[in-house]
Write a protein that holds these residues in place. Structure first.
Motif, PDB file in Angstrom:
ATOM      1  N   TYR A 270      99.232 132.540  -0.076  1.00 27.09           N
ATOM      2  CA  TYR A 270      98.121 132.690  -1.018  1.00 27.09           C
ATOM      3  C   TYR A 270      98.683 132.860  -2.424  1.00 27.09           C
ATOM      4  O   TYR A 270      99.626 133.635  -2.651  1.00 27.09           O
ATOM      5  N   GLN A 272      97.033 133.784  -6.098  1.00 29.72           N
ATOM      6  CA  GLN A 272      95.816 134.279  -6.759  1.00 29.72           C
ATOM      7  C   GLN A 272      94.618 134.182  -5.804  1.00 29.72           C
ATOM      8  O   GLN A 272      93.512 133.742  -6.173  1.00 29.72           O
ATOM      9  N   GLY A 273      94.857 134.565  -4.564  1.00 28.72           N
ATOM     10  CA  GLY A 273      93.791 134.651  -3.578  1.00 28.72           C
ATOM     11  C   GLY A 273      93.423 133.362  -2.887  1.00 28.72           C
ATOM     12  O   GLY A 273      92.567 133.353  -2.003  1.00 28.72           O
ATOM     13  N   LYS A 274      94.029 132.256  -3.248  1.00 27.84           N
ATOM     14  CA  LYS A 274      93.711 130.968  -2.630  1.00 27.84           C
ATOM     15  C   LYS A 274      94.879 130.497  -1.754  1.00 27.84           C
ATOM     16  O   LYS A 274      96.042 130.605  -2.141  1.00 27.84           O
TER      17      LYS A 274
END
Length: 906
Positions: A270, A272-274
């Motif tokens: 991941y 930045q959260g993606k």
């Protein structure tokens, strides 16, 4: 006259006190005398200096040699009913609790413990049954789950063993005699495992894990360029870790110092959260942490149960240094140089000098590296990262290749006809022609020829013992002579005044107008003439046009001092492989061992002294020594060093096989240490340096000695160490698992059976250096039972007694060699480079030009020699008479038929 088999005395019979859940009955070490071709002086009294820490007068026990045999026959608890049924949960817990009391088991991973528990057999014994007898060879370890047993020593009761206790653990380590007898008092249930099953389980697991982890290391592009030694160093510090599904392994933005390789399962990355990608078996992440100690650029979360191998930056630095990228580049340079047909013949020192002088230059995609019109032969380039492409022809030069190497050896007055540009991000190591020639010591063409001669000279038996600087000086004195077809180089009976090596073409060796043999390129002849003022024994003439390198006797003698010349003469005496058994006469017995005897012998024709080791075929058959003898012969034939006993020849007849070796006249180092007491720093350094050079020589040939200790080193008549007795040595590739050695000198990895390599010998050297300066063992000095010694080696910290003052630089060496992690002990090169050794002249030491601290007093033996020269008694008669007095019984019924033609090489 001192004995020839002065091993440390047998371990005393000391009964153990059995305690609930932790009792153990330790077994004595089998003290099988080793056979050494040594000639000792008279016994020396212990003249210890007043007020100093007196050396122990007793040796620490004979070596243990584990000749692993499959336990196809139960030799202990022979009256038991044996059951292989499944264990109950309660029994498994009870067995595990018992195993946890012993270091042999508590250092093993759970997977191995599971295998060991599953392999244990149930032994059911009725009352008053013998489990094993005192002085019987031990083979099993037992855990009591029901009943009661009695310990007896010489038929005297010494203790009781009850449920939850275990005994016999030393038998799992090596061949050992039981120090006591054990009988059942009531009906008893024992769970037992023999040594073969135990060692095989441990070795199989560790070997499998080692190979598995090695494959993972090899699969990581970042690490592929590392050498085998560097990869094995990393394997020693890799750690296995497991993660559950959904568990966070690393977090974006946090500092990172761990690098991970996925062994099983999958993870998600991941940023930045993606989710940006998925990784699975064989993939890796966190490499930036190793290179730059940077912040994490992604968060890694396990999707499934995940198993990884992790490597921390600190461990990486400890085994490889703090600049992984630099190491990778250096390795790339070495590979490029060694792959070049024009540079591959550089010596190690020349190659290293070039690598150190080169500068790295980085180029971006499309940048010009070599301009069109640049003169050829002006510079050497090594591609260490990326690829280079010729702009017009499209020729690609990949990483690990050279540009300009051919032009260095064959200067061409021309220019590059096109630009060479970077393809992607490229790193190039560069060096100018002038700098390159300074590094290697001259023009490449001349240096290649020089190195070619040097390599050949190193293979000439006469010159092997010469220090490197002397050998290189001799090469500089050699010149080229050209001969036409049939032209005579020298005539039979002419006085020898030169040594020759064939550079090109071939020459014939002729006697009585008959060609005896033909010497082709790189063959040599006439070496005896430059050391002895001998007449030629044959005529030599060119067969077709021939070029030879010539070394004049006068130049040789001007360079070699009398001490080295004396050494060479002695070595040359040992090269007489025309000697036969009937040429020998026995002077006296030197020593007796379990497997054979050693005699002092003399060549009746020349008066040369030898040691003759004899091994009776009945013992070879009974003890299944075929492989051991072949291995010992194979190892000894590879070795030729002034500080190592030399094998002259082997023989065989219908009764026995024979090893004819150099006779080492002097005193063993153990007795020398007793006489000298605590060594000074300079004396310690002298002996340590010599031993380090011995290890360097055998390790270069992949030989691990495994029983390095003062008793196996003689101080010869010149005062220099001489390594003897290669009965426990082995040629090793990677790792070996057999428990071999003397307990006080055994490295931790040998004891644990996890697999070990050459660095186990460095631990032995560390123990010896400690013994030199302190006068006692670093671990287990007061212990006599092997099991207790092993515990100390594994658990105790290195400490120095208050009464000793040790040089700080020496202490640094000790702490490196006695590092429990074998990887941290370094290599021969790193050890020799330590500050304590910085004033050692290694070449002078090899040439025996340094005054030794101790020279043994040798008795006059002329009367014995004269008697032997006149003796009419046959050699075999003397040997047979001695064998008839052997106290060792040949076991019946154990012998195997010999392998087909096993002795054809003797």
């Amino acid at each position: 006259m001192g004995g020839c088999f002065s091993n440390r005395p047998k371990i005393k019979d000391i009964s153990s006190t059995c305690k609930q859940s932790s009792a153990r009955i330790s077994n004595s070490n089998l003290a099988s005398a080793t056979m050494s071709n040594r000639f000792t002086t008279e016994e020396v009294k212990d003249n210890s200096r007043p007020g100093s820490a007196n050396r122990k007068a007793h040796k620490k026990g004979a070596h243990v040699k584990n000749i692993q045999r499959k336990a196809s026959i139960i030799t202990e608890a022979t009256t038991a009913a044996i059951n292989t049924r499944d264990k109950t949960l309660e029994e498994m817990i009870e067995i595990r609790e018992a195993l946890n009391q012993h270091f042999i088991f508590n250092s093993l991973p759970d997977e191995v413990i599971d295998v060991i528990v599953s392999m244990m057999k149930l032994f059911v014994l009725e009352p008053n049954q013998l489990v094993y007898a005192q002085d019987q060879m031990g083979s099993h370890f037992f855990v009591v789950t029901k009943g009661k047993l009695e310990i007896k020593v010489k038929n005297e009761p010494k203790g009781v063993i009850t449920k939850g206790m275990s005994f016999g653990e030393l038998a799992l380590m090596h061949d050992s005699k039981r120090t006591n007898s054990v009988y059942t008092i009531e009906r008893t249930l024992l769970w037992g495992i023999d040594r073969y099953e135990f060692r095989n389980a441990v070795a199989s697991y560790n070997s499998q894990k080692f190979e598995e982890n090695r494959k993972f290391i090899d699969s990581v592009p970042l690490l592929q360029i590392l050498t085998n030694a560097q990869k094995e160093a990393l394997l020693a510090v890799l750690k296995s870790q497991s993660y559950f599904p959904g568990q966070k392994i690393v977090t974006e933005g946090e500092p990172g110092d761990l690098f991970y390789i996925i062994k099983e399962g999958t993870v998600s990355c991941y940023v930045q959260g993606k989710i940006v990608r998925q990784l699975g078996k064989g993939d890796f992440f966190g490499e930036q942490a190793l290179l730059y100690n940077s912040l994490r650029t992604a968060t890694i979360v396990s999707n499934t149960k995940v198993g990884v191998l992790s490597l921390c930056r600190e461990d990486l630095i400890s085994v490889l240094g703090d600049q992984l990228q630099l190491i990778i580049y250096k390795n790339s340079q070495r590979i490029a140089i060694e792959s070049s047909p024009h540079l591959k013949d550089l010596t190690k020192n020349q190659e290293e000098a070039v690598i150190q002088k080169m500068k790295v230059v980085s180029y971006q995609n499309g940048e010009i590296i070599i301009n069109k019109g640049m003169p050829k032969g002006h510079k050497l380039w090594l591609v260490v990262k990326g690829a280079v492409i010729a702009e017009e022809s499209g020729k690609r030069i990949l990483s690990l290749h050279c540009i300009g190497d051919e032009e260095l050896i064959n200067p061409i007055q021309s220019n590059y006809e096109e630009n060479y540009i970077a393809e992607g991000s490229v790193d190039i190591e560069e060096i100018s022609r002038a700098e390159f020639e300074t590094c290697i010591g001259g023009k490449l063409n001349n240096i290649k020829s020089h190195n070619e001669v040097l390599k050949i000279m190193r293979n000439v038996q006469l010159f092997r013992a010469l220090p490197t600087n002397k050998l290189e000086s001799l090469v500089n004195m050699i010149y080229v002579q050209t001969y036409g077809d049939k032209q005579v180089i020298f005539h039979e009976f002419s006085l020898g005044d030169a040594f020759y090596i064939v550079k090109s073409g071939q020459v014939d060796i002729i006697k009585d107008n008959t060609v005896l043999r033909t010497v082709a390129k790189h063959g040599y002849f006439g070496e005896r003439s430059i050391i002895n003022n001998e007449k030629r024994t044959a005529t030599v003439a060119a067969s077709g046009k021939a070029k030879v390198w010539v070394l004049n006797r006068e130049d040789f003698l001007n360079l070699i001092d009398e001490g080295i010349r004396h050494q060479l003469l002695k070595r040359m005496e040992l090269q007489d492989d025309s000697i036969t058994l009937p040429d020998l006469s026995i002077i006296k017995i030197l020593g007796k061992g379990m497997f054979g005897n050693v005699f002092m012998a003399i060549n009746k024709n020349k008066g040369t002294l030898y040691a003759l080791k004899t091994v009776n075929r009945a013992k070879i058959r009974s003890y299944d020594l075929y492989t051991n003898l072949l291995l010992e012969r194979h190892i000894l034939l590879q070795i030729d060093h002034p500080f190592i006993m030399k094998l002259v020849k082997t023989f065989k007849d219908e009764e026995r096989v024979y090893f004819l070796t150099e006779l080492v006249r002097g005193k063993d180092l153990f007795d020398v240490l007793r006489e000298m007491n605590l060594l000074t720093d300079s004396d310690t350094k002298f002996f340590s340096s010599c031993i380090l050079m011995i290890l360097e020589h055998i390790h270069e040939r992949g030989i691990i000695y495994r029983d390095l200790k003062p008793e196996n080193i003689m101080i010869d008549e010149d005062g220099y160490p001489k390594l003897i007795d290669f009965g426990t040595a082995k040629v090793v590739e990677g790792r070996t698992y057999t428990v071999v050695g003397t307990p006080h000198y055994m490295a931790p990895e040998v004891i644990l059976g996890k697999g070990y390599g050459l660095s186990a010998d460095y631990w032995c050297l560390g123990v010896m250096i400690y013994e030199f300066v302190v006068g006692s063992m670093p671990f287990g000095d007061e212990e006599e039972e092997p099991y207790a010694v092993y515990e100390q080696v594994l658990k105790a910290k290195l400490i120095y007694p208050h009464h000793t003052r040790i040089n700080a630089k020496c202490k640094e060496v000790l702490e490196k060699l006695l590092e429990k992690n074998p990887v941290m002990r370094g290599t021969i090169e790193t050890i020799k480079a330590m500050k304590w050794f910085e004033d050692i002249d290694w070449d002078a030491m090899l040439g025996k030009q340094i005054k030794p601290p101790y020279i043994p007093r040798l008795p006059n033996q002329s009367a014995e020699l004269n008697q032997a020269m006149k003796s009419k008694v046959s050699l075999t008669a003397v040997i047979s008479k001695e064998e008839a007095q052997d106290s060792f019984e040949i076991p019946r019924g154990r012998g195997k038929p010999p392998p087909t033609a096993w002795d054809e090489v003797f």
